[in-house]
Scaffold this active site. Structure first.
Site, PDB file in Angstrom:
ATOM      1  N   CYS A 126       0.637  -1.247  -0.124  1.00 21.14           N
ATOM      2  CA  CYS A 126      -0.030  -0.045   0.025  1.00 21.14           C
ATOM      3  C   CYS A 126       0.818   1.157   0.067  1.00 21.14           C
ATOM      4  O   CYS A 126       0.316   2.487   0.065  1.00 21.14           O
ATOM      5  CB  CYS A 126      -0.917  -0.106   1.109  1.00 21.14           C
ATOM      6  SG  CYS A 126      -2.026  -1.519   1.120  1.00 21.14           S
ATOM      7  N   HIS A 160      -2.536   8.296   5.894  1.00 12.79           N
ATOM      8  CA  HIS A 160      -2.623   6.760   5.438  1.00 12.79           C
ATOM      9  C   HIS A 160      -4.115   6.501   5.853  1.00 12.79           C
ATOM     10  O   HIS A 160      -4.801   6.021   5.006  1.00 12.79           O
ATOM     11  CB  HIS A 160      -1.418   5.809   5.803  1.00 12.79           C
ATOM     12  CG  HIS A 160      -1.651   4.553   5.041  1.00 12.79           C
ATOM     13  ND1 HIS A 160      -1.527   4.454   3.769  1.00 12.79           N
ATOM     14  CD2 HIS A 160      -1.825   3.271   5.575  1.00 12.79           C
ATOM     15  CE1 HIS A 160      -1.675   3.286   3.175  1.00 12.79           C
ATOM     16  NE2 HIS A 160      -1.779   2.586   4.373  1.00 12.79           N
ATOM     17  N   GLU A 177      -0.773   5.030  13.610  1.00 16.64           N
ATOM     18  CA  GLU A 177      -0.436   6.429  12.806  1.00 16.64           C
ATOM     19  C   GLU A 177      -0.800   7.670  13.884  1.00 16.64           C
ATOM     20  O   GLU A 177       0.133   8.528  13.889  1.00 16.64           O
ATOM     21  CB  GLU A 177      -1.478   6.345  11.742  1.00 16.64           C
ATOM     22  CG  GLU A 177      -0.993   7.639  10.752  1.00 16.64           C
ATOM     23  CD  GLU A 177      -1.581   7.654   9.419  1.00 16.64           C
ATOM     24  OE1 GLU A 177      -2.528   6.897   9.158  1.00 16.64           O
ATOM     25  OE2 GLU A 177      -1.211   8.322   8.532  1.00 16.64           O
ATOM     26  N   LYS A 179      -9.315   8.241   2.377  1.00 14.74           N
ATOM     27  CA  LYS A 179      -9.974   6.823   2.352  1.00 14.74           C
ATOM     28  C   LYS A 179     -11.273   6.597   3.075  1.00 14.74           C
ATOM     29  O   LYS A 179     -11.826   5.908   2.518  1.00 14.74           O
ATOM     30  CB  LYS A 179      -9.006   5.729   2.885  1.00 14.74           C
ATOM     31  CG  LYS A 179      -7.720   5.642   2.330  1.00 14.74           C
ATOM     32  CD  LYS A 179      -6.840   4.666   2.827  1.00 14.74           C
ATOM     33  CE  LYS A 179      -5.580   4.514   2.094  1.00 14.74           C
ATOM     34  NZ  LYS A 179      -4.561   5.427   2.650  1.00 14.74           N
ATOM     35  N   HIS A 219      -9.550   2.194  -0.129  1.00 14.73           N
ATOM     36  CA  HIS A 219      -8.343   2.122  -0.085  1.00 14.73           C
ATOM     37  C   HIS A 219      -7.610   1.669  -1.394  1.00 14.73           C
ATOM     38  O   HIS A 219      -8.112   0.638  -1.806  1.00 14.73           O
ATOM     39  CB  HIS A 219      -7.826   1.126   1.097  1.00 14.73           C
ATOM     40  CG  HIS A 219      -6.251   1.259   1.409  1.00 14.73           C
ATOM     41  ND1 HIS A 219      -5.425   1.596   0.545  1.00 14.73           N
ATOM     42  CD2 HIS A 219      -5.502   0.383   2.317  1.00 14.73           C
ATOM     43  CE1 HIS A 219      -4.201   1.351   1.001  1.00 14.73           C
ATOM     44  NE2 HIS A 219      -4.173   0.782   2.032  1.00 14.73           N
ATOM     45  N   PHE A 241       1.734  -3.486   4.113  1.00 19.03           N
ATOM     46  CA  PHE A 241       2.312  -4.818   4.507  1.00 19.03           C
ATOM     47  C   PHE A 241       3.816  -5.161   4.208  1.00 19.03           C
ATOM     48  O   PHE A 241       4.298  -4.908   3.259  1.00 19.03           O
ATOM     49  CB  PHE A 241       1.446  -5.973   3.905  1.00 19.03           C
ATOM     50  CG  PHE A 241      -0.056  -6.147   4.323  1.00 19.03           C
ATOM     51  CD1 PHE A 241      -0.468  -5.458   5.351  1.00 19.03           C
ATOM     52  CD2 PHE A 241      -0.843  -7.000   3.247  1.00 19.03           C
ATOM     53  CE1 PHE A 241      -1.732  -5.614   5.731  1.00 19.03           C
ATOM     54  CE2 PHE A 241      -2.351  -7.056   3.820  1.00 19.03           C
ATOM     55  CZ  PHE A 241      -2.836  -6.260   4.973  1.00 19.03           C
TER      56      PHE A 241
END
Lengths: 76, 415
Positions: free
Chosen positions: B164, B305, B316, B337, B342, B401
């Site tokens: 991502c 994010h 975050e 988002k 996403h 990830f």
């Protein structure tokens, strides 16, 4: 559908050309804009449509629309 | 170390909020959700049945039908976005400069749909029925490959793949290539299209996707909300034209922002979970700020994010507090988002575009759906809607990830 109609449909579909362009004497590479990947896929689509195997040597000789029609008719 | 100054001279996007940048931005600022039921395939058996799909995209607006047929959807998005970007930037790519214009895009997964279609064909019809186009359609670097074919850009041509954070890393490396003088301009950003049976089932198996709001899709993506239950899968693209300041000024280009910092890090912690204290995230943010040579207090907007997963939003928030201390509460933090879902490998691209739009327009888009604040997520997430506010520095975050973290820092351009 006749063999001619079926082949014409495959060519229109695979090469994104119009029905008018698919004349018997049209060359796949020179007139219909096919590259080597297109030709491979075209042969595969014909094999699938007509339930036949076209070996590589034969495939090399199918250069024009009329070659494909003659080849398929001969095989059937 | 000093290098070339790098600026943004063009922007383009295809998002769940619109098939171009202007429409996407307008809907984002209006607080509209682009999330709806999955229509790309029959998702009735899936526990997550919603997505941020791009709607009514017609590839033939941008390329001949024959070429479009030989591309996976993510490559079609790339070509369309690349063409819109070049037009928006006004950059003329010709024999004189083509070798100095790169294409560096982030792609997280690549042609999943192509893999699915031809794997089925392989199983059903045997190994001689797989198309010669399978490999060229599915490989992720066909996105920059086709963009170069359609735009004529002959500089460095590659993808970055970091889940991502893919799009964000691409921008980071594009910036670096210009800074180092390797390129005068780079078409960069991210692109992704994996709303497919394998994409949705895979993320579902990870318990990563939202499943609680299938009947109310617009409510499903709720970053920093106490009832968030996972991210909503999205698709699309966001591209930026990065250019050396010299090149931009020489041709009188419109400059939308300056790129002043890039920071990246790895968690060295877990396959999918971020470090529980957000250490890697914080390190990447700090690195971007240090590279820009500014103080944390100078940052006044963060495009977070903010995936709407429990762990991301919490970590975050912790990381932001770690980096900014008391100043964290002064920063306007937004979660795009919440409206788009996403976009995976495209997220950093799209959010980079929106970060630059905030600098350029003096409008910071809000975050929707934070109806019940998570007490542990207690910063200013712009939940009151969009605000007219002129930021000076925007930090744009992406995490992925594998414990990968990447942040870009953009500065307002005062022409």
């Amino acid at each position: 559908m006749s063999v001619e109609e079926k082949i014409s449909k495959i060519i229109i579909d695979q090469l994104g050309v119009s029905a008018e362009e698919v004349k018997p004497e049209a060359s796949f590479v020179e007139d219909l804009g096919a590259d080597s990947l297109d030709l491979t896929e075209l042969i595969m689509a014909m094999e699938e449509e007509f339930g036949i195997e076209i070996d590589d040597d034969d495939a090399q000789k199918i250069l024009k629309v009329q070659d494909a029609i003659a080849y398929i008719k001969n095989k059937q | 170390m000093t290098g070339k100054r790098v600026v943004v001279t063009g922007l383009a996007a295809i998002t769940p909020l619109g098939n171009d940048l202007a429409t996407s931005w307008e809907n984002l600022v209006a607080g509209k959700s682009g999330i709806g039921p999955i229509t790309h395939f029959d998702a009735s058996e899936y526990t997550s049945r919603i997505a941020g799909e791009v709607k009514g995209f017609d590839p033939e607006k941008y390329m001949p039908a024959k070429q479009a047929k030989r591309m996976d959807r993510f490559v079609q998005f790339a070509v369309a976005t690349g063409k819109m970007l070049v037009e928006h930037s006004g950059l003329v790519i010709d024999d004189a400069n083509a070798h100095r214009v790169g294409v560096l895009l982030g792609v997280g997964l690549g042609g999943l749909e192509t893999i699915e279609v031809f794997h089925s064909k392989l199983v059903e019809s045997g190994p001689n029925r797989v198309s010669p186009f399978m490999i060229p359609m599915l490989i992720s670097n066909m996105a920059p490959g086709q963009v170069s074919i359609f735009t004529g850009a002959k500089g460095p041509n590659l993808v970055t793949t970091s889940a991502c954070a893919s799009g964000q890393h691409a921008i980071g490396y594009a910036y670096t290539d210009i800074f180092m003088g390797r390129c005068d301009a780079v078409i960069t950003g991210g692109v992704e299209a994996t709303i497919t049976p394998m994409g949705v089932s895979g993320f579902t198996a990870l318990k990563a996707l939202s499943t609680a709001n299938n009947d109310d899709p617009a409510k499903a993506s709720r970053p920093f909300d106490n009832d968030r239950d996972g991210f909503v899968i999205g698709e699309g693209s966001g591209f930026l034209m990065l250019e050396s300041l010299e090149s931009a000024q020489a041709r009188g280009a419109t400059i939308y922002a300056e790129v002043v910092g890039y920071g990246a890090s790895g968690d060295a912690y877990h396959m999918t979970a971020p470090h529980e204290d957000g250490l890697g995230m914080a390190q990447a943010m700090r690195a971007a700020i240090d590279e820009a040579g500014i103080r944390p207090e100078d940052v006044d907007h963060i495009n977070a994010h903010a995936t709407s997963t429990h762990l991301n939003d919490l970590c975050e928030t912790k990381a932001i507090k770690k980096v900014f201390g008391d100043h964290a509460r002064n920063i306007r933090i937004t979660a795009n988002k919440s409206m788009t879902g996403h976009l995976l490998g495209a997220a950093g691209g799209m959010e980079g575009v929106f970060s630059v739009m905030a600098l350029h327009t003096g409008i910071i888009p809000g975050t929707i759906n934070r109806d019940t604040p998570d007490p542990e997520c207690d910063l200013n997430y712009m939940t009151g809607g969009s605000e007219k506010y002129q930021p000076e520095y925007v930090l744009c975050n992406s995490f992925g990830f594998g414990g990968t973290n990447c942040c870009m820092l953009y500065k307002r351009w005062k022409g």
